[in-house]
Motif scaffolding. Sequence first.
Motif, PDB file in Angstrom:
ATOM      1  N   SER A   1       0.722  -1.170  -0.282  1.00  0.00           N
ATOM      2  CA  SER A   1      -0.038  -0.124   0.071  1.00  0.00           C
ATOM      3  C   SER A   1       0.800   1.241  -0.064  1.00  0.00           C
ATOM      4  O   SER A   1       0.470   2.223  -0.728  1.00  0.00           O
ATOM      5  N   TYR A   2       1.913   1.127   0.861  1.00  0.00           N
ATOM      6  CA  TYR A   2       2.956   2.384   0.830  1.00  0.00           C
ATOM      7  C   TYR A   2       3.484   2.705  -0.523  1.00  0.00           C
ATOM      8  O   TYR A   2       3.628   3.888  -0.986  1.00  0.00           O
ATOM      9  N   LEU A   3       3.885   1.636  -1.297  1.00  0.00           N
ATOM     10  CA  LEU A   3       4.453   1.657  -2.673  1.00  0.00           C
ATOM     11  C   LEU A   3       3.330   2.258  -3.716  1.00  0.00           C
ATOM     12  O   LEU A   3       3.784   2.999  -4.622  1.00  0.00           O
ATOM     13  N   LYS A   4       2.302   1.896  -3.323  1.00  0.00           N
ATOM     14  CA  LYS A   4       1.059   2.534  -4.256  1.00  0.00           C
ATOM     15  C   LYS A   4       0.983   3.862  -4.026  1.00  0.00           C
ATOM     16  O   LYS A   4       0.928   4.875  -4.956  1.00  0.00           O
ATOM     17  N   LYS A   5       0.807   4.250  -2.814  1.00  0.00           N
ATOM     18  CA  LYS A   5       0.655   5.643  -2.389  1.00  0.00           C
ATOM     19  C   LYS A   5       1.935   6.397  -2.885  1.00  0.00           C
ATOM     20  O   LYS A   5       1.733   7.698  -3.568  1.00  0.00           O
TER      21      LYS A   5
ATOM     22  N   SER B   1      10.622  -0.184  -9.809  1.00  0.00           N
ATOM     23  CA  SER B   1      10.700   0.812 -10.633  1.00  0.00           C
ATOM     24  C   SER B   1      10.625   2.107  -9.572  1.00  0.00           C
ATOM     25  O   SER B   1      11.290   3.245  -9.852  1.00  0.00           O
ATOM     26  N   LEU B   2      10.446   2.182  -8.506  1.00  0.00           N
ATOM     27  CA  LEU B   2      10.442   3.242  -7.466  1.00  0.00           C
ATOM     28  C   LEU B   2      11.871   3.357  -7.114  1.00  0.00           C
ATOM     29  O   LEU B   2      12.399   4.317  -7.113  1.00  0.00           O
TER      30      LEU B   2
ATOM     31  N   ARG C   1      13.701  11.257  -2.503  1.00  0.00           N
ATOM     32  CA  ARG C   1      14.296  11.411  -1.370  1.00  0.00           C
ATOM     33  C   ARG C   1      13.318  11.226  -0.154  1.00  0.00           C
ATOM     34  O   ARG C   1      13.761  10.259   0.811  1.00  0.00           O
ATOM     35  N   GLU C   2      12.331  11.929   0.098  1.00  0.00           N
ATOM     36  CA  GLU C   2      11.385  11.832   1.176  1.00  0.00           C
ATOM     37  C   GLU C   2      10.681  10.584   1.235  1.00  0.00           C
ATOM     38  O   GLU C   2      10.543   9.961   2.465  1.00  0.00           O
ATOM     39  N   ILE C   3      10.007  10.097   0.249  1.00  0.00           N
ATOM     40  CA  ILE C   3       8.870   8.916   0.225  1.00  0.00           C
ATOM     41  C   ILE C   3       9.805   7.654   0.076  1.00  0.00           C
ATOM     42  O   ILE C   3       9.487   6.478   0.828  1.00  0.00           O
ATOM     43  N   ILE C   4      10.819   7.574  -0.662  1.00  0.00           N
ATOM     44  CA  ILE C   4      11.649   6.352  -0.964  1.00  0.00           C
ATOM     45  C   ILE C   4      12.893   5.953  -0.221  1.00  0.00           C
ATOM     46  O   ILE C   4      13.081   5.288   0.525  1.00  0.00           O
TER      47      ILE C   4
END
Length: 734
Positions: A224-228, A293-294, A258-261
């Motif tokens: 779910s985190y990756l989808k967001k 991909s992320l 940087r902030e999310i991944i």
Amino acid sequence: MNSQRRKIFKIEAFKHKVEHDPKYAERTWKVLEHAIHEIYNNNASRLSFEELYRTAYNMVLHKYSEKLYSGLVATLTWHLNKIAKSIESAQQGDLFLEKLNEKWADHNKALQMIRDILMYMDRSYVPSCHKTPVHELGLNLWRDHIIHSSKIQARLLDTLLDLIQRERTGDVINRGLMRSITKMLMDLGSSVYQEDFEKPFLDVSARFYSGESQQFIESCDCGSYLKKAERRLNEEMERVSHYLDAKTEVKITSVVEREIIANHMQRLVHMDNSGLVNMLIDDKYDDLSRMYSLFKRVPEGLSTIRDVMTSYLRERGRLLVTDPERLKDPVEFVQCLLNEKDKHDKIINTAFSNDKTFQNALNSSFEYFINLNNRSPEFISLYVDDKLRKGLKGASEEEVEVVLDKVMMLFRYLQEKDVFEKYYKQHLAKRLLSGKTVSDDAERSMIVKLKTECGYQFTSKLEGMFTDMKTSQDTMLDFYTKQSAELGDGPTLAVQILTTGSWPTQPSPACNLPPEILTVCEKFRTYYLGTHNGRRLTWQTNMGTADIKATFGKGQKHELNVSTYQMCVLMLFNSADGLTYREIEQATEIPALDLKRCLQSLACVKGKNILRKEPMSKDISEEDVFHFNDKFTSKFVKVKIGTVVAQKESEPEKQETRQRVEEDRKPQIEAAIVRIMKSRRVLDHNSIVAEVTKQLQSRFLPNPVVIKKRIESLIEREFLERDKADRKLYRYLA
């Protein structure tokens, strides 16, 4: 040739002084100033632009360019101050931006007209005196008096950032208006766009995504985190495409990445019950593809995935190849390995874009754990044996090829390929001699694959086995053609003549064959040695089969397909009703281990119990008594009695095979040492070990201790000598 004289013309200046009206400049400027006011008041339709152009032209011509230029600056400044107050009075939000956009459009339109009127000044005076061109001047004044107005600058930034924040939280905003405003900032210069909007925008975005990602990581599973994260990244790229500068995309995506991944990579991949390992176990291709991909977008992202995947694969593989339950069934053991390979190949192809670095990580992991179990070469050979004996139910030739190709993948991981060769030769021999191979094409295809992988030397003996089978057929045809009269109606014999060296035959104790069989065997020996001079025949009774006709109670007849050992046992019951284990052993002289397996298959297998055993049990003991089973029945006329054999080698057999492999390696290691020393002449010990290992690693990894022993042996036989000054240095003796 006549030359023509050129005529030279000269234009002389006026010799009399031209007087101008002293109030000319002031009066003329007033005309132009009025025109500028009219333009800003939207009354341009009343003006004659031709006359205005001529007026401005004359001012420049009469050297009043400075007055014209300074007057323009003053007039534009006055109007922009007036516009600033109008914009400042606008309400908050969209109305403020709409007012600003409206005035910006009016200003641009006015600038266009003013530039047309002052075109001559723009082209002559401006470059020569290093002044700012009219249009650029208008933009600079707009920047200084509107955008950088103390009452507009902060308000504009706050409004833009507020609208973006609202859009991020799901509100719909006027993207067209946002596009117009940000384009205005870009038109005023990249520094204006960057300083007045982009830098604050990136800072605010970093704080927003830092807080949001923390909320996500606390409340979401990994998928779910990756989808967001993916949605937020796409939203920012879409935002750029709609109303921000294209160059902003790499900057804002870098902030999101940087902030999310990047800041949460380790926690994501190791997340309990939903991290990378769980995705791999549950084949979550979409989630894995999204993670790939992320993470690919950030430094060390892919290496983070690879490291976790490699650790998981190695641990999973280690447990698989050391699981005692799985080791009980070699075919199932190898099938599990193939299933694991197929599973992770599909993951890499589907989710990881067939990334070569991931494929290499998969290969190195398989190589690591397959070689943890030193029985892997034997088990892989047993798996091939199973498939080439039984075949694949309903499988086409292409499907059989696919299975063999998959097996070759496992074969490539083996460090001890020579051990596989030893077992493969044994299993191939049994298939060929018993006629149990599913197809010659499949057998030859496997040999071609091995030859391609390891070279001709690896398969030369295997190919020799096929040659012997063909030669044996021709020999038997000739034998029966020439000996048919002498053989009469006695037992028929089919002999395979195996070339010593090509086949994995070992000296085996001679079994006492029944007299009827022994007679025809001697006739064949006489025929063969009479045809081939200087050869020697040794019977391998442990590798043969026989067909026996048997009559049971009530006259029921069956044709039994048995091994040579089983035939020898059954023929004893033609002249005896009951025999003890000891009596059978003395009469046949079959080795004890083989005899027990033979009796087990004849007396203890349901539906194949040609003999009765007393007392009845699954194991054979030396006190057992055996009787011919008159009550045996079967719905088949032909009954195949298989020998109860261990699918894998027993520990003593394994040790014996290992010893033979080690013996076979010695000449290969010595040959490699001699090849190296012949070309290098002088070499130190460590370099010899390294080069020998490199040369032989395609077949096996030689033990440095064994290499040292082979060097010592070559020194004793005077192929090499030690340097007198340096004991670790060796010289080749020609």
